[in-house]
Write an enzyme that holds these catalytic residues in place. Structure first.
Site, PDB file in Angstrom:
ATOM      1  N   CYS A  42       0.847  -1.194   0.000  1.00  0.00           N
ATOM      2  CA  CYS A  42       0.000   0.000   0.000  1.00  0.00           C
ATOM      3  C   CYS A  42       0.881   1.241   0.000  1.00  0.00           C
ATOM      4  CB  CYS A  42      -0.914   0.005   1.227  1.00  0.00           C
ATOM      5  SG  CYS A  42      -2.198   1.289   1.163  1.00  0.00           S
ATOM      6  N   CYS A  78      -5.309   0.058   9.968  1.00  0.00           N
ATOM      7  CA  CYS A  78      -5.434  -0.913   8.871  1.00  0.00           C
ATOM      8  C   CYS A  78      -5.469  -2.356   9.376  1.00  0.00           C
ATOM      9  CB  CYS A  78      -4.277  -0.748   7.898  1.00  0.00           C
ATOM     10  SG  CYS A  78      -4.337  -1.918   6.516  1.00  0.00           S
ATOM     11  N   LEU A 137     -12.235  -2.328  14.805  1.00  0.00           N
ATOM     12  CA  LEU A 137     -12.023  -3.218  15.941  1.00  0.00           C
ATOM     13  C   LEU A 137     -10.594  -3.094  16.464  1.00  0.00           C
ATOM     14  CD1 LEU A 137     -13.728  -6.479  14.612  1.00  0.00           C
ATOM     15  CD2 LEU A 137     -14.687  -4.822  16.208  1.00  0.00           C
ATOM     16  N   CYS A 170     -22.555 -12.033   4.746  1.00  0.00           N
ATOM     17  CA  CYS A 170     -22.666 -13.203   5.623  1.00  0.00           C
ATOM     18  C   CYS A 170     -22.688 -12.820   7.098  1.00  0.00           C
ATOM     19  CB  CYS A 170     -21.548 -14.198   5.343  1.00  0.00           C
ATOM     20  SG  CYS A 170     -19.869 -13.524   5.468  1.00  0.00           S
ATOM     21  N   ASP A 213     -11.794 -12.866   4.457  1.00  0.00           N
ATOM     22  CA  ASP A 213     -10.922 -11.693   4.469  1.00  0.00           C
ATOM     23  C   ASP A 213     -10.539 -11.293   5.892  1.00  0.00           C
ATOM     24  OD1 ASP A 213      -9.491  -9.698   3.174  1.00  0.00           O
ATOM     25  OD2 ASP A 213     -11.112  -8.246   3.341  1.00  0.00           O
ATOM     26  N   CYS A 230     -27.936 -14.087  23.751  1.00  0.00           N
ATOM     27  CA  CYS A 230     -28.514 -14.726  22.558  1.00  0.00           C
ATOM     28  C   CYS A 230     -29.579 -15.763  22.921  1.00  0.00           C
ATOM     29  CB  CYS A 230     -27.423 -15.415  21.733  1.00  0.00           C
ATOM     30  SG  CYS A 230     -26.413 -14.295  20.738  1.00  0.00           S
ATOM     31  N   CYS A 254     -30.259 -11.889  13.557  1.00  0.00           N
ATOM     32  CA  CYS A 254     -28.799 -11.785  13.397  1.00  0.00           C
ATOM     33  C   CYS A 254     -28.052 -13.059  13.750  1.00  0.00           C
ATOM     34  CB  CYS A 254     -28.267 -10.621  14.217  1.00  0.00           C
ATOM     35  SG  CYS A 254     -27.946 -10.983  15.950  1.00  0.00           S
ATOM     36  N   CYS A 265     -25.685  -6.269  24.679  1.00  0.00           N
ATOM     37  CA  CYS A 265     -25.284  -6.629  23.324  1.00  0.00           C
ATOM     38  C   CYS A 265     -25.574  -5.459  22.399  1.00  0.00           C
ATOM     39  CB  CYS A 265     -26.023  -7.872  22.830  1.00  0.00           C
ATOM     40  SG  CYS A 265     -25.685  -8.248  21.087  1.00  0.00           S
TER      41      CYS A 265
END
Length: 354
Positions: free
Chosen positions: A15, A22, A190, A248, A270, A310, A319, A337
């Site tokens: 890059c 990144c 993140l 996804c 990825d 959940c 979700c 959550c």
């Protein structure tokens, strides 16, 4: 006939910028080999042949070019790739091309090429000059120049914005509106893979707060009849109406991707281009070999823990726990959550549409 998407890294982690957040630099430094090179003509041709052999006739194939910065591979790389794909495909096979770029290397030559070959270009732009330049090496002016070149030649493009702790939802929305950007994709920042904390990553409550505020602005604008595509929100609408999302992570169900590095090394996602999930090299394996490989199976069978909420979550069916790469974010606070917080908020507003 098959549908297939291949994510090609023609320059791997190479890059011309060194953005502070990144994630691909983070992945590359966590591998034994960073694969910082440009894909050869031989590897490109082998990849195309294997994809066509696997998919068969009358297929629908998407080649998505990402990086690093894919334009560092040079325009001749892309000319060869498209020429070879056109030579090898059958008459009824449809090929789609897209490319994600930091926007600083876009030239008129590239723009003409993109237009001639119907590329969809994703341009990384984090907002106004101050917000963008905070983490993207002062590149705002060059990115905006690149966008103007794309507009000059009528190239289809969308905007991808990394959302950090410093992103203001209202300012970002106004920036989009004032610049005529109506097709956008927020990407939520993140912490690094080693678990260390950064000044720019989002915590759980900041994540939900941004999504709710941005949704409110988007919702008010679309109620006026305006066209405004936000990938997150369109995926949510799709999940609510037909139980399907093209992304996804939106539905919490991993799909096996085919990510191909410049040297031909393959990975299943990825977000997880790491040594433990490495798949066979495309130069020595078929697509079937890769899809049946130990690395891919290991990726598909491994799962990050879901939020304890959940079990009784009222929107779990929507979700299903979310993307496993983001679950570290969903599990930051006990009894909370951010995904549930946002979805309940959005569903309530959608339910009250008159």
């Amino acid at each position: 006939m098959r549908q297939m998407t291949v994510l090609v890294k023609p320059a791997s982690s190479l890059c011309n910028l060194k953005c502070s957040y990144c994630f691909y630099c983070d992945e590359a430094k966590n591998r034994v080999g960073g694969n910082a090179s440009v894909m050869s003509a031989e590897t490109s041709e082998k990849l195309i042949k294997e994809v066509f052999a696997f998919c068969g006739e009358s297929s629908d194939i998407s080649f998505m070019f990402q990086g690093g910065e894919p334009l560092m591979a040079g325009i001749e790389y892309f000319r060869f790739f498209i020429q070879k794909a056109n030579e090898l495909k059958d008459e009824k096979t449809e090929i789609r091309y897209s490319l994600q770029t930091n926007g600083t290397l876009i030239t008129e030559e590239f723009a003409k090429f993109f237009k001639e070959n119907n590329f969809l270009i994703g341009v990384s732009l984090d907002g106004d000059e101050a917000t963008h330049n905070l983490n993207r090496c002062g590149s705002f002016e060059k990115v905006m120049q690149g966008i103007e070149i794309l507009r000059k030649y009528g190239v289809d493009f969308n905007i991808l914005s990394v959302i950090t702790a410093n992103t203001d939802a209202a300012k970002l929305f106004e920036f989009y509106m004032s610049n005529g950007f109506r097709d956008v994709q927020p990407i939520y920042c993140l912490d690094p893979l080693d678990g260390s904390k950064s000044d720019y990553s989002l915590d759980a409550k900041a994540f939900a707060r941004f999504q709710k505020r941005f949704f409110n602005l988007w919702f008010a604008e679309t109620k006026k009849g305006s066209r405004f595509y936000v990938r997150d929100f369109d995926n949510l609408l799709s999940l609510l109406t037909n139980g399907y999302a093209e992304q996804c992570g939106a539905s919490g169900r991993c799909n096996a991707q085919l990510v191909v590095e410049a040297d031909g090394t393959c990975y299943p996602c990825d977000f997880y281009c790491l040594d433990e999930y490495e798949c066979p090299n495309i130069n020595s394996a078929s697509i079937s070999d890769i899809l049946e490989s130990e690395g891919l199976n290991k990726f598909m069978s491994f799962d990050e823990p879901k939020n304890k909420l959940c079990a009784e979550c009222p929107v779990r069916r929507i979700c299903n726990g979310g993307c496993k790469r983001y679950r570290q974010l969903y599990n930051q606070l006990s009894g909370y959550c951010p995904r549930m917080d946002f979805i309940i908020h959005a569903v309530e507003k959608l339910r009250n549409v008159r």
